[in-house]
Write a protein that holds these residues in place. Structure first.
Motif, PDB file in Angstrom:
ATOM      1  N   SER A  63       0.827  -1.189   0.000  1.00  0.00           N
ATOM      2  CA  SER A  63       0.000   0.000   0.000  1.00  0.00           C
ATOM      3  C   SER A  63       0.872   1.255   0.000  1.00  0.00           C
ATOM      4  N   LYS A  64       0.349   2.308  -0.614  1.00  0.00           N
ATOM      5  CA  LYS A  64       1.090   3.569  -0.629  1.00  0.00           C
ATOM      6  C   LYS A  64       0.404   4.598   0.263  1.00  0.00           C
ATOM      7  N   VAL A  65      -0.238   4.111   1.332  1.00  0.00           N
ATOM      8  CA  VAL A  65      -0.810   5.033   2.302  1.00  0.00           C
ATOM      9  C   VAL A  65       0.357   5.759   2.971  1.00  0.00           C
ATOM     10  N   ALA A  94      -7.928   3.495   0.815  1.00  0.00           N
ATOM     11  CA  ALA A  94      -6.774   4.081   1.515  1.00  0.00           C
ATOM     12  C   ALA A  94      -5.734   4.591   0.519  1.00  0.00           C
ATOM     13  N   GLU A  95      -5.581   3.866  -0.591  1.00  0.00           N
ATOM     14  CA  GLU A  95      -4.559   4.251  -1.575  1.00  0.00           C
ATOM     15  C   GLU A  95      -4.922   5.505  -2.363  1.00  0.00           C
ATOM     16  N   VAL A  96      -6.218   5.798  -2.437  1.00  0.00           N
ATOM     17  CA  VAL A  96      -6.600   7.001  -3.197  1.00  0.00           C
ATOM     18  C   VAL A  96      -6.786   8.213  -2.288  1.00  0.00           C
ATOM     19  N   HIS A  97      -6.563   8.019  -0.990  1.00  0.00           N
ATOM     20  CA  HIS A  97      -6.708   9.150  -0.051  1.00  0.00           C
ATOM     21  C   HIS A  97      -5.722  10.265  -0.391  1.00  0.00           C
ATOM     22  N   THR A  98      -4.480   9.882  -0.719  1.00  0.00           N
ATOM     23  CA  THR A  98      -3.519  10.851  -1.252  1.00  0.00           C
ATOM     24  C   THR A  98      -3.184  10.415  -2.678  1.00  0.00           C
ATOM     25  N   TYR A 156     -14.343   7.629  -0.945  1.00  0.00           N
ATOM     26  CA  TYR A 156     -14.387   8.726   0.024  1.00  0.00           C
ATOM     27  C   TYR A 156     -13.067   9.496  -0.085  1.00  0.00           C
ATOM     28  N   ALA A 157     -12.907  10.175  -1.187  1.00  0.00           N
ATOM     29  CA  ALA A 157     -11.634  10.854  -1.484  1.00  0.00           C
ATOM     30  C   ALA A 157     -11.881  12.260  -2.019  1.00  0.00           C
TER      31      ALA A 157
END
Lengths: 319, 166
Positions: free
Chosen positions: A121-123, B80-84, A224-225
């Motif tokens: 993941s790239k969080v 989660a990955e598209v949050h940023t 949700y972005a």
């Protein structure tokens, strides 16, 4: 003899002062699972911000900071009020009810579990303090979170400022560069801190200033972005990014373009934003050529100062 | 009194020795800490997972345009990955900025760049932020080369307005 004793005592006092002073000052508190190089970089980022001279240009941030003329010091104080305790990527959430038992398998905390931040993941970072406060509020109780190296942290406010960082935050943006501690990266990380810090704000329905689902046709449709209001986390992050790029004296045009593209990604997620196009670089360039363009024409704003609908961003105080 | 001063003297020596030792250790630690960002900054994930890519100035522009991240690519990512900004979009941003820099340094490339940026701005599948950047570059290049504003209907209003945020 007395003189010798006196010198010895003085040496001991000086030694005590040297021993007791912190090795380097920390604006954030770090859990012991945050690698030292990550702590070093985060502190370097804050020092970068501290060194930004003069006032910053952003009418939006001026309103948020509640100062007509604001500088790096105001930004730093704002950030430190909302982002306080940093945990690492391997952090395991251990939540308990104050005076009660540990809470396991709680649906409310699924977002903050380590599994959600796996190696692929790239969080980059997650503010999990606000949502834990919100979960406690729904159940009319306070939770506390065990942070390794710090102890139990009482989550009695969305401004508790619990933020988890991952290794991805500290990687180089540019595949052709090995440096991750230059201005480009400092600005990139700082704007992410401000984004997450914004999730410590809000009250009632605006608690944590949450993102909303992006509409049909949007690149992030169904996720949700996106932000409904124009004063949400994407706006705060993108304005900080823009203000710091404008002050950057050692950023190349290419680096400014990279950060500009990052800004476009964030602005595209603010659903109701209308801004002063005439002030934009593109429209200025067109004007300089003595030309006009339809997309540079101004439209009426709902709220000219912020460019659209806003949510109440006052931090909630627990009753 | 003699014993007291001797004890104080001994204690002072011990403290000084400890201070010197800890200073040496701190120095070592600080060297490690200073060196760490460089080591960690090496793009482990990117170099390991991504294939070796052709530098932007050597690419076939039509092929490259076909590979720009699309809206459907984003649908495959987690919330989660598209949050940023997702990694694929960040890579494309880096490449587009590098290409624009190449064109700035080599004005003879401006004509081919204008066609590339126009094509990218008009591709519905491409992500809005990238299209907006391409649009802004195309408008600027068209002004420089032809003295005219490029404002076609094939680029939606929201992309044009987003471009004014650059």
């Amino acid at each position: 003899m007395g003189g010798f004793v006196g010198i010895s005592v003085r040496v001991l006092i000086i030694a005590a002062i040297v021993c007791l002073r912190p090795s380097f000052s920390h604006a954030f508190s770090y859990a012991n699972d945050v690698p030292s190089y990550q702590q070093w970089m985060m502190e370097s980022d804050l020092k970068y911000l501290e060194r930004v001279p003069g006032t910053l240009s952003s009418p939006f941030l001026a309103q948020i900071m509640k100062h007509q003329e604001f500088g790096a010091g105001h930004l730093l104080a704002w950030l430190e009020g909302r982002m306080k305790i940093i945990t690492g990527a391997a952090f395991r959430l251990n939540v308990s009810v104050v005076g009660g038992e540990s809470v396991q398998e709680e649906e409310d905390f699924a977002f903050a579990q380590t599994d959600a931040v796996d190696s692929r993941s790239k969080v980059l970072l997650t503010n999990f303090g606000g949502p834990i406060y919100a979960a406690g509020k729904r159940r009319n109780l306070f939770y506390q979170v065990e942070v390794p190296g710090i102890g139990n942290v009482l989550v009695d406010s969305p401004r508790v400022g619990l933020v988890r960082v991952t290794d991805a935050l500290f990687e180089s943006i540019r595949s052709r560069s090995r440096k991750a501690d230059d201005s480009l990266h400092a600005i990139f990380r700082l704007h992410n801190y401000f984004h997450e810090a914004r999730h410590s704000d809000g009250n009632g329905e605006s608690l944590t200033m949450p993102h909303v689902q992006c509409p049909e046709g949007h690149p992030y449709a169904g996720r949700y972005a996106c932000d409904y209001p124009v004063n949400g986390a994407y706006r705060v992050g993108s304005e900080v990014l823009s203000a710091l790029v404008n002050k950057c004296t050692d950023c190349s045009q290419e680096e400014k373009d990279i950060l500009g593209l990052f800004r476009l990604d964030e602005v595209s997620r603010i659903l109701n934003l209308t801004t002063n196009k005439e002030e934009s670089e593109l429209c200025k360039t067109i004007r300089e050529w003595g030309r006009t363009a339809s997309f540079c024409a101004q439209e009426a704003n709902e709220d000219p100062s912020l460019g659209g609908p806003v949510w109440d961003d006052k931090g909630e105080v627990a009753k | 009194m003699k014993r007291l001063s001797a004890a104080l003297f001994a204690l002072t020596l011990v403290v000084l020795a400890v201070l010197v030792m800890s200073h040496v250790r701190t120095k070592n630690v600080s060297v490690q800490v200073s060196a760490a960002p460089e080591a960690v900054a090496s793009p482990q994930t990117r170099t390991q997972s991504a294939p070796v890519e052709i530098p932007v100035q050597e690419r076939n522009l039509d092929d490259w345009m076909e590979k720009l991240p699309t809206k459907s690519d984003l649908q495959k990512l987690s919330d989660a990955e598209v949050h940023t900004m997702p990694t694929a979009v960040a890579h494309a941003a880096e490449d587009l900025a590098a290409y624009a820099e190449t064109v700035r340094q080599e004005p003879s490339r401006r004509r081919e760049a204008l066609e590339f940026f126009k094509g990218c701005a008009q591709r519905d599948a491409v992500i809005d932020s990238l299209r907006a950047y391409c649009f802004a570059k195309a408008v600027t290049l068209q002004l420089e080369l032809k003295g005219q504003v490029w404002d076609p209907e094939s680029v939606p209003k929201n992309i044009k307005e987003l471009a004014t945020q650059l």
